[in-house]
Motif scaffolding. Structure first.
Motif, short mmCIF file in Angstrom:
data_model
loop_
_atom_site.label_atom_id
_atom_site.label_comp_id
_atom_site.label_asym_id
_atom_site.label_seq_id
_atom_site.Cartn_x
_atom_site.Cartn_y
_atom_site.Cartn_z
N TRP A 24 73.78 65.14 16.51
CA TRP A 24 72.70 64.69 15.65
C TRP A 24 71.44 65.49 15.93
N PRO A 25 70.63 65.72 14.91
CA PRO A 25 69.35 66.40 15.17
C PRO A 25 68.47 65.52 16.05
N SER A 26 67.77 66.15 16.97
CA SER A 26 66.88 65.41 17.86
C SER A 26 65.44 65.54 17.37
N TYR A 27 64.74 64.43 17.42
CA TYR A 27 63.33 64.41 17.01
C TYR A 27 62.41 64.31 18.21
N ALA A 28 62.96 64.39 19.43
CA ALA A 28 62.18 64.23 20.65
C ALA A 28 61.08 65.29 20.79
N ALA A 29 61.30 66.47 20.27
CA ALA A 29 60.30 67.54 20.38
C ALA A 29 59.02 67.22 19.61
N PHE A 30 59.10 66.23 18.70
CA PHE A 30 57.95 65.89 17.87
C PHE A 30 57.16 64.70 18.40
N ARG A 31 57.55 64.14 19.54
CA ARG A 31 56.90 62.92 20.03
C ARG A 31 55.43 63.11 20.39
N VAL A 40 55.90 60.18 9.25
CA VAL A 40 56.37 61.01 8.13
C VAL A 40 57.75 61.59 8.46
N LEU A 41 57.92 62.08 9.68
CA LEU A 41 59.22 62.60 10.10
C LEU A 41 60.29 61.52 10.08
N TYR A 42 59.94 60.32 10.51
CA TYR A 42 60.87 59.18 10.49
C TYR A 42 61.34 58.92 9.06
N GLY A 43 60.39 58.89 8.13
CA GLY A 43 60.74 58.68 6.73
C GLY A 43 61.62 59.80 6.19
N SER A 44 61.32 61.02 6.58
CA SER A 44 62.13 62.16 6.14
C SER A 44 63.55 62.08 6.68
N ALA A 45 63.69 61.65 7.93
CA ALA A 45 65.02 61.52 8.53
C ALA A 45 65.85 60.50 7.77
N SER A 62 76.19 54.54 13.38
CA SER A 62 75.81 53.50 12.42
C SER A 62 74.33 53.65 12.05
N TYR A 63 73.95 53.02 10.95
CA TYR A 63 72.55 53.09 10.52
C TYR A 63 71.63 52.49 11.57
N ASP A 64 72.05 51.36 12.17
CA ASP A 64 71.23 50.72 13.21
C ASP A 64 71.08 51.63 14.43
N GLU A 65 72.16 52.31 14.82
CA GLU A 65 72.09 53.25 15.95
C GLU A 65 71.18 54.43 15.61
N PHE A 66 71.27 54.89 14.36
CA PHE A 66 70.42 55.98 13.89
C PHE A 66 68.94 55.59 13.99
N ILE A 67 68.60 54.42 13.47
CA ILE A 67 67.20 53.96 13.49
C ILE A 67 66.72 53.82 14.93
N LYS A 68 67.53 53.21 15.77
CA LYS A 68 67.16 53.01 17.18
C LYS A 68 66.92 54.36 17.87
N ARG A 69 67.81 55.33 17.63
CA ARG A 69 67.68 56.65 18.27
C ARG A 69 66.44 57.38 17.78
N VAL A 70 66.24 57.43 16.48
CA VAL A 70 65.12 58.19 15.93
C VAL A 70 63.77 57.58 16.34
N THR A 71 63.67 56.26 16.28
CA THR A 71 62.40 55.63 16.67
C THR A 71 62.13 55.85 18.16
N ALA A 72 63.17 55.83 19.00
CA ALA A 72 62.99 56.08 20.43
C ALA A 72 62.55 57.53 20.66
N GLU A 73 63.20 58.47 19.97
CA GLU A 73 62.86 59.88 20.14
C GLU A 73 61.45 60.17 19.68
N LEU A 74 61.01 59.50 18.63
CA LEU A 74 59.65 59.72 18.11
C LEU A 74 58.62 58.80 18.77
N GLU A 75 59.09 57.89 19.61
CA GLU A 75 58.24 56.92 20.29
C GLU A 75 57.38 56.13 19.30
N ILE A 76 58.04 55.60 18.28
CA ILE A 76 57.34 54.75 17.31
C ILE A 76 58.03 53.39 17.25
#
Length: 76
Positions: A24-31, A40-45, A62-76
């Motif tokens: 999966w693409p990681s969004y951690a570099a954008f935190r 904005v990145l969260y919405g784009s993902a 799963s969608y729930d796992e996706f949301i949990k991962r992306v929000t954690a990586e972006l710290e939102i």
């Protein structure tokens, strides 16, 4: 760290569907971006995932796992 998908779990199947199992693409570099840009990145993902699903692709994450991962990586 991005969790590894559990391939032993039953995945929803559609006839002829292609299952995407990562990596999966990681969004951690954008935190370190300002909060507004991270949202904005969260919405784009979410839009990108929805577009892939509309094309018939099935994600093993799963969608729930996706949301949990992306929000954690972006710290939102």
């Amino acid at each position: 760290m991005t969790p590894t998908p559990n391939h032993a779990q039953a995945l929803p199947q559609r006839a002829g569907a292609t299952i995407i199992s990562g990596p999966w693409p990681s969004y951690a570099a954008f935190r370190d971006l300002p909060e507004r840009e991270r949202w904005v990145l969260y919405g784009s993902a979410k839009v990108y995932r929805a577009a892939l699903e509309e094309q018939g692709l099935v994600m093993s994450e799963s969608y729930d796992e996706f949301i949990k991962r992306v929000t954690a990586e972006l710290e939102i």
